[in-house]
Scaffold this motif. Structure first.
Motif, PDB file in Angstrom:
ATOM      1  N   ASP A 192       0.835  -1.223   0.000  1.00 33.22           N
ATOM      2  CA  ASP A 192       0.000   0.000   0.000  1.00 33.22           C
ATOM      3  C   ASP A 192       0.863   1.264   0.000  1.00 33.22           C
ATOM      4  O   ASP A 192       0.554   2.248  -0.660  1.00 33.22           O
ATOM      5  N   LYS A 193       1.987   1.216   0.677  1.00 33.82           N
ATOM      6  CA  LYS A 193       2.883   2.385   0.705  1.00 33.82           C
ATOM      7  C   LYS A 193       3.485   2.610  -0.697  1.00 33.82           C
ATOM      8  O   LYS A 193       3.550   3.730  -1.194  1.00 33.82           O
ATOM      9  N   PHE A 194       3.900   1.510  -1.307  1.00 37.39           N
ATOM     10  CA  PHE A 194       4.471   1.608  -2.658  1.00 37.39           C
ATOM     11  C   PHE A 194       3.472   2.268  -3.623  1.00 37.39           C
ATOM     12  O   PHE A 194       3.813   3.184  -4.378  1.00 37.39           O
ATOM     13  N   LEU A 195       2.218   1.814  -3.570  1.00 34.91           N
ATOM     14  CA  LEU A 195       1.202   2.337  -4.502  1.00 34.91           C
ATOM     15  C   LEU A 195       0.878   3.803  -4.206  1.00 34.91           C
ATOM     16  O   LEU A 195       0.720   4.613  -5.129  1.00 34.91           O
ATOM     17  N   ALA A 196       0.828   4.134  -2.933  1.00 37.77           N
ATOM     18  CA  ALA A 196       0.539   5.534  -2.563  1.00 37.77           C
ATOM     19  C   ALA A 196       1.714   6.422  -2.974  1.00 37.77           C
ATOM     20  O   ALA A 196       1.514   7.493  -3.554  1.00 37.77           O
ATOM     21  N   ASP A 197       2.921   5.963  -2.721  1.00 34.21           N
ATOM     22  CA  ASP A 197       4.100   6.753  -3.091  1.00 34.21           C
ATOM     23  C   ASP A 197       4.216   6.917  -4.611  1.00 34.21           C
ATOM     24  O   ASP A 197       4.755   7.904  -5.099  1.00 34.21           O
ATOM     25  N   ALA A 198       3.697   5.929  -5.337  1.00 38.75           N
ATOM     26  CA  ALA A 198       3.748   6.013  -6.805  1.00 38.75           C
ATOM     27  C   ALA A 198       2.682   6.970  -7.344  1.00 38.75           C
ATOM     28  O   ALA A 198       2.594   7.192  -8.542  1.00 38.75           O
ATOM     29  N   GLY A 199       1.850   7.496  -6.462  1.00 40.84           N
ATOM     30  CA  GLY A 199       0.893   8.527  -6.877  1.00 40.84           C
ATOM     31  C   GLY A 199      -0.490   7.992  -7.217  1.00 40.84           C
ATOM     32  O   GLY A 199      -1.320   8.707  -7.775  1.00 40.84           O
ATOM     33  N   LEU A 200      -0.763   6.733  -6.876  1.00 43.02           N
ATOM     34  CA  LEU A 200      -2.079   6.180  -7.221  1.00 43.02           C
ATOM     35  C   LEU A 200      -3.201   6.716  -6.351  1.00 43.02           C
ATOM     36  O   LEU A 200      -4.361   6.667  -6.745  1.00 43.02           O
ATOM     37  N   GLY A 201      -2.863   7.205  -5.209  1.00 43.68           N
ATOM     38  CA  GLY A 201      -3.892   7.750  -4.321  1.00 43.68           C
ATOM     39  C   GLY A 201      -3.398   7.724  -2.888  1.00 43.68           C
ATOM     40  O   GLY A 201      -2.240   7.376  -2.647  1.00 43.68           O
ATOM     41  N   THR A 202      -4.280   8.101  -1.989  1.00 48.23           N
ATOM     42  CA  THR A 202      -3.897   8.078  -0.574  1.00 48.23           C
ATOM     43  C   THR A 202      -3.846   6.614  -0.117  1.00 48.23           C
ATOM     44  O   THR A 202      -4.341   5.721  -0.823  1.00 48.23           O
ATOM     45  N   ARG A 203      -3.296   6.400   1.076  1.00 49.21           N
ATOM     46  CA  ARG A 203      -3.212   5.017   1.574  1.00 49.21           C
ATOM     47  C   ARG A 203      -4.605   4.385   1.637  1.00 49.21           C
ATOM     48  O   ARG A 203      -4.777   3.216   1.273  1.00 49.21           O
ATOM     49  N   SER A 204      -5.628   5.157   2.052  1.00 43.84           N
ATOM     50  CA  SER A 204      -6.955   4.535   2.175  1.00 43.84           C
ATOM     51  C   SER A 204      -7.585   4.292   0.805  1.00 43.84           C
ATOM     52  O   SER A 204      -8.268   3.285   0.608  1.00 43.84           O
ATOM     53  N   GLU A 205      -7.299   5.174  -0.179  1.00 44.72           N
ATOM     54  CA  GLU A 205      -7.807   4.918  -1.546  1.00 44.72           C
ATOM     55  C   GLU A 205      -7.166   3.653  -2.105  1.00 44.72           C
ATOM     56  O   GLU A 205      -7.828   2.803  -2.716  1.00 44.72           O
ATOM     57  N   VAL A 206      -5.851   3.554  -1.859  1.00 45.04           N
ATOM     58  CA  VAL A 206      -5.106   2.403  -2.355  1.00 45.04           C
ATOM     59  C   VAL A 206      -5.652   1.103  -1.757  1.00 45.04           C
ATOM     60  O   VAL A 206      -5.771   0.082  -2.448  1.00 45.04           O
ATOM     61  N   LYS A 207      -6.007   1.154  -0.490  1.00 47.41           N
ATOM     62  CA  LYS A 207      -6.560  -0.054   0.157  1.00 47.41           C
ATOM     63  C   LYS A 207      -7.835  -0.495  -0.552  1.00 47.41           C
ATOM     64  O   LYS A 207      -8.086  -1.689  -0.709  1.00 47.41           O
ATOM     65  N   LYS A 208      -8.626   0.495  -1.002  1.00 50.12           N
ATOM     66  CA  LYS A 208      -9.870   0.157  -1.722  1.00 50.12           C
ATOM     67  C   LYS A 208      -9.554  -0.514  -3.064  1.00 50.12           C
ATOM     68  O   LYS A 208     -10.187  -1.495  -3.435  1.00 50.12           O
ATOM     69  N   PHE A 209      -8.542   0.025  -3.792  1.00 55.76           N
ATOM     70  CA  PHE A 209      -8.164  -0.609  -5.077  1.00 55.76           C
ATOM     71  C   PHE A 209      -7.734  -2.051  -4.836  1.00 55.76           C
ATOM     72  O   PHE A 209      -8.031  -2.952  -5.613  1.00 55.76           O
ATOM     73  N   LEU A 210      -6.997  -2.232  -3.728  1.00 52.69           N
ATOM     74  CA  LEU A 210      -6.497  -3.577  -3.439  1.00 52.69           C
ATOM     75  C   LEU A 210      -7.660  -4.531  -3.170  1.00 52.69           C
ATOM     76  O   LEU A 210      -7.727  -5.623  -3.731  1.00 52.69           O
ATOM     77  N   GLY A 247      -3.546  14.020   2.160  1.00 56.64           N
ATOM     78  CA  GLY A 247      -3.623  12.673   1.591  1.00 56.64           C
ATOM     79  C   GLY A 247      -2.270  12.068   1.284  1.00 56.64           C
ATOM     80  O   GLY A 247      -2.186  10.921   0.884  1.00 56.64           O
ATOM     81  N   GLU A 248      -1.184  12.842   1.436  1.00 54.24           N
ATOM     82  CA  GLU A 248       0.150  12.306   1.156  1.00 54.24           C
ATOM     83  C   GLU A 248       0.835  11.940   2.465  1.00 54.24           C
ATOM     84  O   GLU A 248       0.604  12.581   3.492  1.00 54.24           O
ATOM     85  N   ASP A 249       1.670  10.917   2.378  1.00 53.36           N
ATOM     86  CA  ASP A 249       2.497  10.573   3.529  1.00 53.36           C
ATOM     87  C   ASP A 249       3.659  11.571   3.517  1.00 53.36           C
ATOM     88  O   ASP A 249       4.510  11.531   2.628  1.00 53.36           O
ATOM     89  N   THR A 250       3.678  12.491   4.469  1.00 54.45           N
ATOM     90  CA  THR A 250       4.672  13.582   4.402  1.00 54.45           C
ATOM     91  C   THR A 250       5.994  13.236   5.094  1.00 54.45           C
ATOM     92  O   THR A 250       6.902  14.064   5.113  1.00 54.45           O
ATOM     93  N   LYS A 251       6.059  12.018   5.621  1.00 51.94           N
ATOM     94  CA  LYS A 251       7.312  11.610   6.256  1.00 51.94           C
ATOM     95  C   LYS A 251       8.435  11.717   5.215  1.00 51.94           C
ATOM     96  O   LYS A 251       8.253  11.301   4.071  1.00 51.94           O
ATOM     97  N   ASP A 252       9.531  12.287   5.587  1.00 51.62           N
ATOM     98  CA  ASP A 252      10.731  12.469   4.741  1.00 51.62           C
ATOM     99  C   ASP A 252      10.604  13.616   3.737  1.00 51.62           C
ATOM    100  O   ASP A 252      11.581  13.969   3.087  1.00 51.62           O
ATOM    101  N   LEU A 253       9.407  14.169   3.560  1.00 55.13           N
ATOM    102  CA  LEU A 253       9.291  15.282   2.603  1.00 55.13           C
ATOM    103  C   LEU A 253       9.747  16.585   3.259  1.00 55.13           C
ATOM    104  O   LEU A 253       9.599  16.774   4.460  1.00 55.13           O
ATOM    105  N   PHE A 254      10.276  17.482   2.437  1.00 56.94           N
ATOM    106  CA  PHE A 254      10.667  18.806   2.953  1.00 56.94           C
ATOM    107  C   PHE A 254      10.617  19.810   1.793  1.00 56.94           C
ATOM    108  O   PHE A 254      10.738  19.418   0.631  1.00 56.94           O
TER     109      PHE A 254
END
Ligand code: URA
Length: 239
Positions: free
Chosen positions: A7-25, A92-99
């Motif tokens: 789910d992190k890979f898909l969200a980081d690739a821009g497919l959607g937020t973690r919860s959107e990605v969970k729905k696709f899965l 909706g983005e995981d902002t960890k590590d972003l700056f």
């Protein structure tokens, strides 16, 4: 082997937020090496596994790159005790590590690059590369051609040396306020405001409209952001 949760890979690739990605899965839209996988916690091998979403390969992106049209009133920091930060706008983005790459003042608007690619940020901010930054400046009073010449040739803002040669283009030379496009190649603290102080025309509004090879996307309203396209990332890396 570089391993990551699906789910992190898909969200980081821009497919959607973690919860959107969970729905696709859950809907069975994602496969790993040809097999449908529904478990968001599935561990994948980033270098070797083939991940597909609706039959299309999802490429591994090591880093993420966003442009934010920074609104006034938020600070260019990753965290702040009292103020709202630019990262808090990346809904909706995981902002960890972003700056944010460099700083815009709290009251400055416009183009702000946000990434987790430290090496590229370092390069873009390095004085060695002289990345162009263009600002739309609204200043008090009548900016004259002579003022533009001074701004272009370099002014004494109290640093060791004059500001580097810049480009200053008049948009409006009004009696109350003037508008100028100023392109600078360095990024001293409050540089634009200090340059305009020197010519006696204080800045009343400041907006960065381009950064290196990239222009602010005017479809982004203040506070909105989007991912950079592959072409834009390539252009930034090519400076
Ligand atoms: N120069 C300034 O004075 N402020 C900014 O935010 C950016 C450049």
């Amino acid at each position: 082997m570089k391993v990551c949760r699906l789910d992190k890979f898909l969200a980081d690739a821009g497919l959607g937020t973690r919860s959107e990605v969970k729905k696709f899965l859950k809907a069975g839209l994602v496969s790993v090496n040809g097999t449908v996988v529904k478990d968001p916690a599935e561990k994948i091998d980033l270098e070797n596994d083939v991940i597909e979403y609706r039959g299309e390969r999802v490429a591994f992106e090591e880093y993420r790159y966003f442009v934010l049209n920074k609104p006034a009133g938020v600070v260019s920091a990753t965290e702040d005790r009292n103020e709202q930060t630019v990262l808090s706008l990346l809904k909706g983005e995981d902002t960890k590590d972003l700056f944010p790459v460099g700083r815009l003042d709290k009251d400055t608007e416009g183009f702000l690059l946000i990434t987790d690619d430290g090496a590229l940020a370092h390069k873009l901010l390095s004085p060695k590369y002289h990345v162009d930054k263009t600002y739309h400046v609204t200043a008090e009073g009548k900016v004259t051609d002579d003022d533009l010449k001074q701004l272009e040739e370099g002014v004494d803002i109290g640093e060791k040396a004059l500001t580097l040669p810049a480009k200053a283009e008049m948009i409006v030379s009004g009696s109350d306020v003037s508008e100028v496009l100023l392109t600078i190649h360095e990024g001293k603290f409050h540089q634009v405001k200090r340059m305009f102080e020197v010519i006696g025309k204080p800045v009343v509004h400041l907006k960065r409209i381009s950064f290196g090879p990239l222009a602010l996307d005017e479809t982004l309203t203040p506070g909105e952001f989007r991912r950079l396209t592959d072409e834009e990332i390539k252009a930034l890396k090519g400076i």
